[in-house]
Design an enzyme around this catalytic site. Structure first.
Site, PDB file in Angstrom:
ATOM      1  CG  ASN A 151      -0.501  -0.194   2.464  1.00 39.99           C
ATOM      2  OD1 ASN A 151       0.521  -0.833   2.622  1.00 39.99           O
ATOM      3  ND2 ASN A 151      -1.152   0.359   3.451  1.00 39.99           N
ATOM      4  CD  GLU A 249       4.625  -0.262  12.674  1.00 45.34           C
ATOM      5  OE1 GLU A 249       3.433  -0.118  13.002  1.00 45.34           O
ATOM      6  OE2 GLU A 249       5.558   0.305  13.239  1.00 45.34           O
ATOM      7  CB  CYS A 283      -2.515  -0.364   8.605  1.00 45.76           C
ATOM      8  SG  CYS A 283      -1.156   0.810   8.601  1.00 45.76           S
ATOM      9  CD  GLU A 461       8.545   0.412  10.906  1.00 42.65           C
ATOM     10  OE1 GLU A 461       7.526   0.819  10.324  1.00 42.65           O
ATOM     11  OE2 GLU A 461       9.400  -0.310  10.347  1.00 42.65           O
TER      12      GLU A 461
END
Ligand code: ADP
Length: 489
Positions: A151, A249, A283, A461
């Site tokens: 994505n 993630e 997400c 992150e």
């Protein structure tokens, strides 16, 4: 037709795996063909990476020398912003306006970790003895497997590659099957910037074969993964067997909530952007909407108005808000969720269909969709759809709101719309999510950590700690005298 090579240990060569194709999701036209990596390629890349990160030419590079490479990559990205954005759009179908932002963010990420690498400090713990001094140093982990989804390739790939290299590791990047182009382009940029051979390899191929082999390889010392929760959980098992760290993630089902005192127009526009940008393939998409009952009708009316004004079309054309979904299979899964919502008693207020425009017939387009009439237990409120589908629900009081917002296996992000900042902050503190946006949504800063609570992930992150996530601490005790160790009395 371009046949691409893979980047293995500093060389461009034909992958030894099956033929893969990259297609433009807007019309199915072929972007490029390439041979995927095979298991021999994985072994060769990992062996070369192991040699490369241990080689004195890399281990002895001072932080400012590693930083210079990242800085150069950042400059190269800025110089090529437009062609890179076009490439990213062709690879995954996101509108140019969005991919320009992603490319700029990748440049910023490389620049940030160049700076972070230069200013990274070891620690001098509080000294507890006159007989020995203690130091705490940060050292690289070794070979890192970076596994990414389709994505936002350039942004998510740089978010892994930049801190991992800044920390002194080597990286093997396994991009998603659907989007190999950007990862290979990144390899080209790192090569141009002078990264020594072997420190970065890019191995396109199937997740269940190439990704799996990479994750299981004994010399791989960390798995940094962005993607679906079930794959993330599987990789956490693989990592547990090897006793190596992961950074995961994963998915989300993010609530966005409008309090009674919200600025209705600001909220409506933010919610619209939060769910429909990237055609909901994010997400962090704000896919569950909770609105105070007093604002419910006017807000929903405004949202429907805004959604019907969004332009769905070819993502290379200016002014387009929603491009196609990544492929026909994924669109079917989104459409199935909308059908399920209707079976569960939901009413589709807008969308819920494929656009009628015959010019869009060859792409996997889906109209922005708003559904109401369900409660938070409905499957469409609990499962990630990853498409342009918003489910709206009214609420009456904040206790009920918090309960519903937190009633999810996910905990990635949340949005709050309110003019009462202390109240919004109090609400934010009770939400079980890794990110909370107040009066904004999908706003990002590279210096601010990102990651999920609950099944949305492990680890963070970005931010200064982002580089330490690719390092391990070593404590050194230095005797300050010549005494011989004694048994304690
Ligand atoms: P998405 O729904 O975003 O495609 P996935 O979790 O399926 O999420 O994929 C994200 C990345 O993980 C892709 O690069 C994919 O190829 C890879 N992948 C999928 N299965 C595995 C696996 N078993 N081991 C390692 N990587 C995998």
């Amino acid at each position: 037709m371009e046949t691409l090579k893979i980047f293995l240990a500093g060389r461009w060569r034909e992958g030894r795996g099956e033929l893969m194709q990259s297609r433009f999701p807007a019309d199915g036209s072929l972007n490029a063909e390439l041979h995927a990596a095979n298991l021999d390629d994985v072994n060769d890349a990992v062996a070369a990476a192991e040699r490369a990160w241990r080689a004195p030419e890399w281990r002895q590079q001072l932080p400012h020398q590693r930083a210079a490479i990242l800085q150069r990559v950042s400059e190269l990205i800025v110089e090529q912003l437009e062609p890179l954005a076009q490439l990213q759009t062709r690879d995954n179908g996101k509108p140019l306006a969005e991919t320009r932002g992603l490319v700029a963010s990748a440049a910023a990420t490389a620049r940030y970790f160049a700076a972070a690498c230069e200013v990274l400090e070891g620690e001098l713990p509080t000294q507890r003895s006159h007989d020995a001094m203690t130091l705490s140093q940060y050292q690289p982990l070794g070979v890192i497997a970076a596994i990414t989804p389709w994505n936002s390739p350039i942004a998510s790939e740089m978010q892994k590659v930049a801190p991992a290299l800044a920390a002194g590791n080597a990286v093997i990047l396994k991009p998603a099957e659907a989007t190999p182009l950007m990862a290979l382009k990144l390899a080209e940029l790192f090569e141009q910037a002078g990264l020594p051979a072997g420190l970065l390899s890019v191995l396109p191929g199937k997740g269940s074969v190439i990704g799996e082999a990479l994750a299981r390889h004994p010399l791989v010392k960390k798995i940094s993964f962005t993607g679906g929760t079930s794959t993330g959980r599987h990789l956490a098992h693989v990592a547990a067997e090897k006793l190596i760290p992961t950074s995961l993630e994963l998915g989300g089902k993010s609530p966005t909530m409008v309090l009674a005192d919200a600025d209705l127009e600001q909220a409506a526009r933010g919610i619209c952007y939060g769910i429909f940008s990237s055609a909901g393939q994010a997400c962090i998409a704000g896919s569950r909407l909770f609105v105070h009952r007093s604002l419910y009708q006017p807000l929903l009316a405004r949202l429907c108005e805004l959604a019907s004004g969004l332009r769905v079309g070819n993502p290379l054309q200016p002014g387009v808000h929603l491009g196609p979904l990544i492929n026909a299979r994924h669109r079917q899964s989104v459409a199935d969720y909308v059908a399920l919502a209707q079976q569960e008693g939901g009413r589709v207020l807008i969308g819920g269909e494929i656009p009628a425009d015959p010019q869009l017939a060859n792409g996997s387009y889906y109209l922005p969709t708003i559904i109401e009439g369900l409660n938070n237990e409905a499957r469409v409120c609990q499962e990630e759809i990853f498409g342009p589908v918003l489910v709206a629900m009214p609420f009456d009081d904040e206790a009920q709101l918090i309960e519903m917002a937190n009633d999810s296996v996910y905990g990635l992000a949340a949005g709050i719309w309110s003019r009462d900042f202390p109240r919004a902050m109090a609400l934010a503190s009770q939400l079980e999510t890794g990110t909370v946006w107040i009066n904004t949504y999908k706003t990002f800063s590279i210096s601010t950590p990102f990651g999920g609570f609950k099944h949305s992930g492990l680890g963070r992150e970005k931010g200064l700690h982002g580089i330490k996530a690719y390092m391990q601490q070593k404590s050194v005790y230095l005797a300050l005298n010549h005494q011989i160790n004694r048994w304690s009395d």
